[in-house]
Design a protein around this motif. Structure first.
Motif, short mmCIF file in Angstrom:
data_model
loop_
_atom_site.label_atom_id
_atom_site.label_comp_id
_atom_site.label_asym_id
_atom_site.label_seq_id
_atom_site.Cartn_x
_atom_site.Cartn_y
_atom_site.Cartn_z
N HIS A 142 7.30 20.88 2.47
CA HIS A 142 6.58 21.68 1.57
C HIS A 142 7.58 23.02 1.25
CE1 HIS A 142 2.69 19.48 2.89
NE2 HIS A 142 3.44 18.94 2.49
N GLN A 146 9.05 24.26 -2.39
CA GLN A 146 8.79 25.45 -2.92
C GLN A 146 10.25 26.55 -3.10
OE1 GLN A 146 5.30 27.76 -2.19
NE2 GLN A 146 6.52 29.26 -1.24
N VAL A 153 3.83 26.08 -3.57
CA VAL A 153 3.45 24.71 -3.05
C VAL A 153 2.05 25.06 -2.31
CG1 VAL A 153 4.03 23.12 -1.45
CG2 VAL A 153 5.60 23.84 -3.09
#
Ligand code: ARG
Length: 266
Positions: A142, A146, A153
């Motif tokens: 994640h 981002q 995110v």
């Protein structure tokens, strides 16, 4: 309403079968019909064409029966590609295959450092990238997304093994509007979703169980499994145009319309 034509990447299920178990939908004891899987998938391709969307194809590879689930092959935002790194060894070779397709098509591809299963766990709204974790994609993925895409995110915790990917529990209707099954998410993630999307379409356990959340919306037309009857009614009531596509063979692998569809966002 002027709809933007979408651009998708898909993979013909020429070698589709269920020969291992990596999600609760898969049972190698249940026979699969590859010809029927191909016919059902072709119907999906045909509908995208009728809607004016562009579809590119990646060649299927023998020995990779899940490669039809193109959504897992990468994530593409603003023309930038984050390659996939699969959780399970059975699908490991799909990541490099999809990345190679994007490289040869001239895209800037980032090789992943953490496990991420592409658009299975990354769903893109106008302002956010919603990111699932709990079964497949690593939270490190994640943060990586981002940084690479430069978009916020939002990490969401999946808690029900039947909804092992975010795209089995939530889909983007348009802009910053989504539909989801709350029961697939942890209490905290349910609160996050309620705060971000107070007008979201909440979907029942019954419609989730027939893979109703694995739908594909272009902002007006929504490709949805025919069994998700209440969802279909709710979409119509909100002014969307539900179009049913039965992918019953691919559901034996734990996939539906969205799983077969990787969106290429310019
Ligand atoms: N058998 C595949 C797996 O378990 C199905 C993937 C479905 N794809 C998706 N985007 N949810 O990995």
């Amino acid at each position: 309403m002027k709809l933007q034509p979408r651009h998708y990447l898909m993979c013909r299920p020429s070698y589709f079968t269920v020969e291992y178990i990596i999600n609760p939908w898969m049972d190698p004891e249940v026979p699969t019909d590859t010809a029927l899987a191909v016919a059902q998938w072709e119907k999906l391709v045909e509908i995208y064409g009728q809607l004016g969307h562009k579809v590119d194809f990646i060649d299927p590879i023998p020995g990779l029966p899940d490669m039809v689930f193109a959504a897992n092959g990468a994530t593409v935002v603003d023309g930038r590609v984050l390659g996939a790194q699969f959780r399970n060894v059975q699908r490991a070779d799909e990541g490099p295959a999809y990345s190679a397709w994007f490289e040869s098509a001239g895209y800037d591809v980032k090789a992943p450092k953490h496990v991420n299963e592409g658009e299975g766990d990354f769903l893109v709204t106008e302002n956010f990238i919603l990111a699932g974790t709990g079964f497949r994609t690593d939270p490190g993925g994640h943060a990586e997304a981002q940084e690479w895409f430069g978009r916020p995110v939002i990490s969401l915790q999946l808690i029900d093994p039947r909804y092992y990917h975010l795209d089995t529990a939530l889909f983007v209707l348009e802009a910053d509007q989504v539909a989801y099954f709350p029961g697939a998410f942890s209490p905290g993630s349910q609160q996050v979703l309620a705060r971000l999307f107070p007008e979201a379409l909440l979907v029942s356990a019954e419609d989730a169980a027939v893979f109703g959340l694995n739908s594909v919306s272009d902002g007006h037309n929504v490709i949805v499994p025919p069994q998700a009857t209440q969802l279909i009614a709710d979409l119509t009531a909100r002014g969307y145009n539900p179009i049913t596509v039965d992918l019953s063979e691919l559901l034996k692998g734990g996939g539906g319309p969205k799983c077969c569809t990787l969106e290429i966002r310019a």
